[in-house]
Each structure stands twice: as C-alpha cells, then as structure tokens.
Enzyme design. Structure first.
Site, PDB file in Angstrom:
ATOM      1  CE  LYS A  17      41.940  41.060  41.437  1.00  0.00           C
ATOM      2  NZ  LYS A  17      41.796  40.647  42.841  1.00  0.00           N
ATOM      3  CB  THR A  18      37.006  40.219  44.309  1.00  0.00           C
ATOM      4  OG1 THR A  18      38.176  41.024  44.093  1.00  0.00           O
ATOM      5  CG2 THR A  18      36.825  39.991  45.800  1.00  0.00           C
TER       6      THR A  18
ATOM      7  CG  ASP B 280      43.412  38.195  44.786  1.00  0.00           C
ATOM      8  OD1 ASP B 280      43.261  38.207  43.549  1.00  0.00           O
ATOM      9  OD2 ASP B 280      42.942  39.080  45.535  1.00  0.00           O
ATOM     10  CD  GLU B 281      45.553  41.666  42.493  1.00  0.00           C
ATOM     11  OE1 GLU B 281      46.078  41.563  41.377  1.00  0.00           O
ATOM     12  OE2 GLU B 281      44.656  42.483  42.753  1.00  0.00           O
TER      13      GLU B 281
ATOM     14  CD  GLN C 168      44.691  45.147  36.151  1.00  0.00           C
ATOM     15  OE1 GLN C 168      44.562  46.049  36.971  1.00  0.00           O
ATOM     16  NE2 GLN C 168      43.753  44.226  35.964  1.00  0.00           N
TER      17      GLN C 168
ATOM     18  NE  ARG D  59      42.658  50.731  37.154  1.00  0.00           N
ATOM     19  CZ  ARG D  59      42.327  49.470  37.410  1.00  0.00           C
ATOM     20  NH1 ARG D  59      41.774  49.153  38.558  1.00  0.00           N
ATOM     21  NH2 ARG D  59      42.525  48.521  36.518  1.00  0.00           N
TER      22      ARG D  59
END
Length: 755
Positions: A42-43, A229-230, A263, A611
């Site tokens: 995503k980044t 973002d997020e 998330q 993770r």
C-alpha cells in the site's frame, strides 16, 4: 517546481506494479477506495500515485493534500516521492492530520478567537490548566483526576463537539455531572491565554471550515487531489474534516483513501471502522480497487488469516493470496501447553533452536494481547541469557504499578525497609507531603527505629493530625492484618488483602484513564507469579536477581510487544501466545462490547498472523493461575475458526484440550460465533487423526527440560509443604503427594531431592 516534474515520463515506474496496483495509481479522477490487505504494497501504491499525478502534469505539488497518521509515514512518503521524481518536491501539503490542521489554523486563527502566534500546550500544561478550572468547583481531584477529565474533553473533541454541541445525552456523570461546564471553562481559559491543546488543532480547523464558506471554497480551489493513508483508523473528527474538504459543489471529488477494514483495531482510541465501510455511500460512484496479492507471507499463513477474518460480518471483503510463486511455506502451528510457564519455556527453547540455525533474533517477535503476558517470557529469557526488548513499553518489573506493589510486599516481609515504605506511604494519597514525611523520619530517628515504626509511634502519641491521621492509621492496620493473614492463609492471600485494604487496588479502579485496566491486569499477573514461590521472601529475592541481570546491548534481540503495537511491522517468525477465552479475545471486550468488540478482537488476531513472513506459531494453555489457584482455560474460539487444512496441532496438553473442549462446548452454543463452532469444539477436527507425527524435526519440537533429573517415585522436600513423593512429571512441573499438604503441582526448581 522544475519543468521535469510536469513532463510525461517513461512509465517504467508503472511496469514494476501488478495490475491491481497499477489500476489504483492510474485511476486519478473521482473518488477511489483502495482496499489494501496486509503486505500488498500500500505504501508503494500511495507514493507512486502521488508521483504519477505530478509526472502526468495533473497538479502542482502544493495542489495535493496527502494525509498520514504518523510523522514517520509522512517522512517516508516524502522521501519515496522525491526518489520517484528524481528531486525533492517543494511546498507539499503532506503530513499528519494534526500537522496539516495546525498549518491551516495558523492562517485562520482569528475566526476562533486566537492569533496566529498561538501556543500549543503540552500535557503538563494541560493538566495544570485543568486543575485551575476545577478549583472553583471544589472537586476532589483524587476522585476526579484532572487527567481523566482531560480524556473526556479529548473524546468530545475527537467527535468534533465544541462545548455548545455537547448535549445532555452525550454528557457523563464525571465530576458530579459538571463535565460540560468544565469543558466550556477549559476552552475559554485556553482562548484567554491564546493557546490550544492537541485536540483543538482539528476542532478549531473543523469549526472554521464549517462556519466560513469562503475559507472552505479556498481549499476546494487549492486541493485538486486528496490522498489518505490508513483510512480505517480515522475517528469522527478526521472523517468530518476530510469529507468537508473532498465534497464540493462543482467538479469530481478526487479523494483516494487507502486502508484495510480487516486491520481496524483502534476503536479504543476513537477509530471508527464505519468510516471506511460507508465510503461508497459517502461518495456515490466511487471506485473500489482491492489489493490482494501479498508479498510478505507464505500461502499457508495467508490462507489461515483469510479463513479466520472471513468470520467477521462487518467488512467489505477481500481474500489475500501470495504474490510469489515460491510462497507455499509451513502450516501455522497451534501448540497446546500446560500453563504460561511451559508456554514461555517452549517458546524460548524454539527461539534457541532457531538461533543455533542462524535465524536472526531481530526477525523473531512474540506478540501478545496484553502487556501483563510479558512476565514469564522475560524471566525465561533472562534465565537463558536470550537478549530481548519490550517494544512500546517498560519491562514488567520496571512498570510503576509493579514497583508500587512490590514496595508493599517488601514492607510486609521486612517492616524495616524504609525505602519501600517511603515509596508507598502516600500511594494512594494519604495527605503526607514532603514536610510531613520529613517529620516522620525525624520521629523514627528519635526512637531509633524504622520509618514504619516511627509512623506508629507518631500515631500513638497524637503527633499526626487531620485526615492524614486517619489515612495513615488505616495503612498501618492494613499491614498488621496482612501479617496475621500471612501466618494463617499464606503470602499470596495476604498480599492481595494488603493491596486491597491499603486502597492501592481501588486507586486504579477509580482511575478513568485508558491505561488503568492494563495496570490492574499487570498487578493480577504479579499476584499470580507470587503463587509459584513458597515464601514471599523467596519471590522478592528472585525478583531482585532478575532485575539485577545485565541487559546486554545488542541490535539482535527478540521483540516482545502487544498486537496493537505490532501493526505495520513484519518478522520472519512470530509467536502468538495466550490464545484462550478471556485472554484473547479478552474478557473485557466480551463483557463490554458484544459482537462489535468480538469482531475487532478477530481483526487483531488477523493482524497478528499476518505479521509473519515464514512461520506463525499460536500457543494456548490448558490452565492459568488466578492468584493462588489454577483455573482451566478454554482455547480461543479463533483457533477453531482457522481453516483446518492450514494448521498443525501439537503439544503435550492436546488430549486435555480435547477433553476440556468436550466438557465445555455448550458454553459457546449461544455466543456470537459461527454456527459450526460448537460442534467443532466437541472433538477433533474433521480429517485430523489425533496421532500426527512429523517426518522431520521442526522448530517447535523442543525436548522437555528434564535437567532436574526428578522422576516418579522421587522423594523431595519443599520449604513450605515439607516432604513428599513425586507421582508424575510433566516437563519441569511435578505432581507431588505431600505428607501433610496433600497433592500439589510444583515447579521442579522449587524442591530438593532427598535420599
């Protein structure tokens, strides 16, 4: 900006993307929601989209509003955009919500009664100001702590509410129902000193955009594109601010939000998952692009995580799949252990094996639901000399509440411990200031006695007056009663009684800050740990030796952290302990939040599994100690929700797990879980033989620690329970029949063999 930034460039930077990533970048016009699963890049998509808009000549750098949640993310985006462009872009509106709002507020401060040179108060100044506005109301700051009142103000600000907008329905009974008045007084005082707190940066800016259409129109003309973002972590005021800036009367809403509804794990700090779920309703005609190719984890890990999160109903839906062809990997391991001590022993042994095979410790993490779970792991690592770090928090015995409770124990065990008594004499507050403490020290010196004896003498001779006299008398009586209880009922019951009667536990129950429940959990874990020792002195000596151990400075250390703190990180190997009902999902979430909280707990489990790059190990204990008693534990419902074909079960407590599940399957028959769960808990999974043997050794095939050399029939002596005979051995835990105390389970290192 130079001409090179606005000239069409070779699309080489797009060739390295997968089709979904490229679609998210090249869809520049209209509202766009990019559902980016864990590890899907995503980044990279967000920064490439930013650069693409500039390289296509669709906007100048200052015409893009890019919002992140952390300064670190903002710096990373700035650096990546600069690398793609080949030079630094100047004049960017790129930063966190609060940083961008501070920039806006400096421009328009007069609209909310401030000047452009306003001060942003730090936490200490905010608490001091809150105390000042509480004084006229004659409020008891012990019962109504200023920090807790500030928390209420911040929650209102996070919802975009000014004092005038807080209705009776939104009010609280804090401070005797006067919180709204105090909020208004607090805001008035801030304006009087030309200052604002952190929450005001957004609240004032939102109010300006709401009430000043000319200012809002100015930003509509300025920002041609908005990148967020997020987005799943936005709270109400952030959502309202973004919607005001994005929705315009003329022209498309060129807002692109990147987020993952699976998330969203921060509701406790105001995040609203509904913000991302209703994106298409807020922006009709919005396009949704799903990024589902994961470049981090193996296929088995992804299938396990996807199968688990599919049990949530409040989600937009996507399924992670591996982005590499060579990513099949190991199955997720689910290991049953007897208790938290074996959980720590097995995990540490597995880490030692990995280390001997060349696995960097820095690529290993232990992710826990709550901070109190770190204690057994820390003690085991210190025993073995394994370097570790507690990320985002203090080590267990360094935490303030643990140091306080330990000070109470030290005085209980040794009344002459002046340093310990001095620490807790005014915790909770008993009206003993610096001058009063000095007088008590003087009294103790006059009678040549410890400080605690000096206090008793001062009380007997009437030298202590007012409220302080009653409070100190209560403290000394609590110690006396605890010493009597210790003789009759043992040190664990006595310690719990002391912490209760001294008011220490009640102090944390009355504390309204978000950290208070976690502090109480830590104290419960401390009381649990005492039960492993025959005497209070033995436990205190153990802790002194543990805390004295040198922490070797090393970059190659195992990371211990909570699941909340692990979001955004990744490791080759991840251990996930404590997957039991009441621990994970936490009992507090089940009791207070119902289905909504359960789904957030499941998202937290999803975050934990994803993770891991190569290996994920889930552990659950058959029993945990609650104070001095052992209590059977149910495996977490999340374990049964992971697809059977993606996991391997093992562990010495497997048979007991099955028996326990069969006995308690009815507990969840009516709970908010899938209809198949109760049946699955009644016995082995379909297709699972129960006799699985591995053809080759695995990382968690750690041999039992039999170094104590004690077997069934061995005669042993325990400092408290006396002589006994070992009936059975379970790794380093012994089942012993004591001559006077009966049958008990004791750790091997607490007994001595006798001939």
């Amino acid at each position: 900006m130079t001409q090179s930034l606005i000239s069409p460039s070779s699309p080489e930077y797009l060739d390295r993307l997968n089709p979904e990533q490229r679609e998210a970048i090249e869809t520049t016009e209209g509202p766009l929601l990019i559902l980016a699963g864990a590890g899907t890049g995503k980044t990279r998509v967000l920064t490439t989209r930013f650069a693409h808009i500039l390289l296509e000549g669709r906007a100048r750098p200052y015409q893009i509003l890019a919002v992140t949640f952390t300064n670190k993310a903002a710096r990373e985006m700035r650096e990546r955009v600069g690398a793609l462009l080949g030079e630094t872009a100047e004049g960017l509106w790129l930063g966190t919500f609060h940083a961008l709002c501070a920039r806006m507020l400096r421009r328009h401060a007069e609209y909310v009664g401030l000047t452009t040179g306003f001060t942003i108060l730090d936490t200490d100044d905010q608490i001091r100001l809150t105390r000042q506005i509480m004084e006229p109301y004659r409020l008891d700051t012990k019962r109504w702590p200023p920090q807790a009142l500030l928390g209420i103000f911040q929650r209102w600000k996070d919802r975009g509410l000014t004092p005038e907008q807080v209705t009776a329905a939104e009010d609280t009974d804090f401070a005797g129902g006067q919180a709204r008045k105090l909020y208004a007084a607090y805001q008035d005082r801030l304006k009087a000193v030309n200052a604002c707190d952190f929450g005001d940066l957004m609240l004032h800016t939102l109010e300006i955009l709401r009430t000043q259409p000319d200012v809002l129109a100015q930003y509509h003309r300025l920002f041609r594109y908005i990148l967020v973002d997020e987005y799943q972590d936005t709270n109400t005021i952030q959502y309202l601010w973004l919607r005001l800036l994005a929705k315009r009367d003329h022209g498309p809403s060129n807002i692109a939000c990147v987020g993952d509804d699976d998330q969203s794990i921060y509701s406790w700090r105001g995040a609203e998952i509904e913000n991302i779920l209703r994106f298409e309703k807020d922006f009709p005609g919005a396009k949704v692009v799903r990024l589902e190719r994961n470049y981090r984890s193996t296929a088995q890990i992804l299938a396990a995580a996807s199968g688990l999160i599919a049990h949530n109903s409040g989600r937009l839906g996507k399924t992670l799949r591996p982005g590499r062809d060579d990513a099949q990997g190991e199955k997720v391991q689910i290991i049953s252990v007897w208790d938290s001590d074996e959980e720590a022993r097995l995990t540490a042994g597995a880490i030692e094996r990995l280390r001997s095979d060349g696995h960097p410790l820095s690529q290993i993490a232990i992710l826990m639901r709550a901070g109190f779970q770190t204690r057994p792991f820390e003690e085991r690592f210190l025993t073995l000399g394994l370097p570790y770090r507690v990320v985002g928090g203090l080590r267990f015995y360094e935490r303030a509440e643990i140091r306080d409770a330990m000070a109470y124990m030290r005085v209980l065990a040794q009344p002459a411990d002046d340093l310990a008594f001095e620490r807790i004499i005014n915790v909770p507050k008993r009206g003993v200031g610096a001058a009063g403490l000095q007088k008590l020290h003087h009294e103790a010196r006059l009678i040549n006695a410890p400080l605690s004896a000096g206090v008793s003498h001062a009380l007997e001779t009437g030298q202590v007056k007012g409220k302080g006299r009653e409070a100190l008398a209560g403290l000394m009586e609590a110690f006396e009663r605890a010493r009597t209880t210790r003789e009759s009922e043992g040190h664990v019951v006595a310690t719990e009684q002391l912490l209760e009667e001294s008011g220490y536990l009640q102090m944390w129950r009355d504390d309204k800050t978000p950290e208070a429940p976690g502090r109480l959990d830590n104290i419960k874990e401390l009381l649990r740990a005492i039960g492993d020792f025959g005497t209070l002195e033995g436990f205190l000596e153990h802790v002194a030796l543990v805390t004295e151990s040198e922490d070797q400075a090393s970059a190659d250390t195992v990371s211990l952290m909570t699941l909340h703190g692990a979001k955004g990180l990744e490791f080759d190997t991840v251990f996930l302990p404590g997957w039991e009902e009441g621990v994970f999902p936490s009992q507090r979430s089940l009791d207070e939040g119902g289905l909504k909280s359960l789904e957030e707990e499941r998202r937290l489990a999803y975050v934990g599994i994803t993770r891991a790059r190569k290996r994920a190990v889930i552990l659950h204990a058959a029993r945990r100690r609650i104070y001095a008693n052992w209590q059977d534990s149910m495996p977490s419902r999340f374990i049964d929700e992971i697809p059977a074909e993606t996991v391997e079960h093992s562990g010495q407590a497997m048979q007991e797990r099955r028996q326990l599940a069969a006995q308690n399957a009815s507990l969840f028959a009516t709970g908010p879980v899938s209809s198949t769960r109760a049946g699955s808990m009644a016995g082995p999974r379909p297709g699972y033989s129960g006799g699985y043997t591995r053809p080759t050794p695995r990382v968690t095939d750690v041999l039992p620690d039999a170094s104590h050399g004690i077997g069934p029939g061995t005669r042993v002596f325990h400092q408290k329970f006396g002589y006994g005979t070992v009936l059975a051995v379970e790794s380093d835990r012994l089942h012993i029949n004591f001559e006077k105390a009966g049958e008990k389970r004791i750790m091997a290192h607490f007994v001595e063999q006798v001939s």
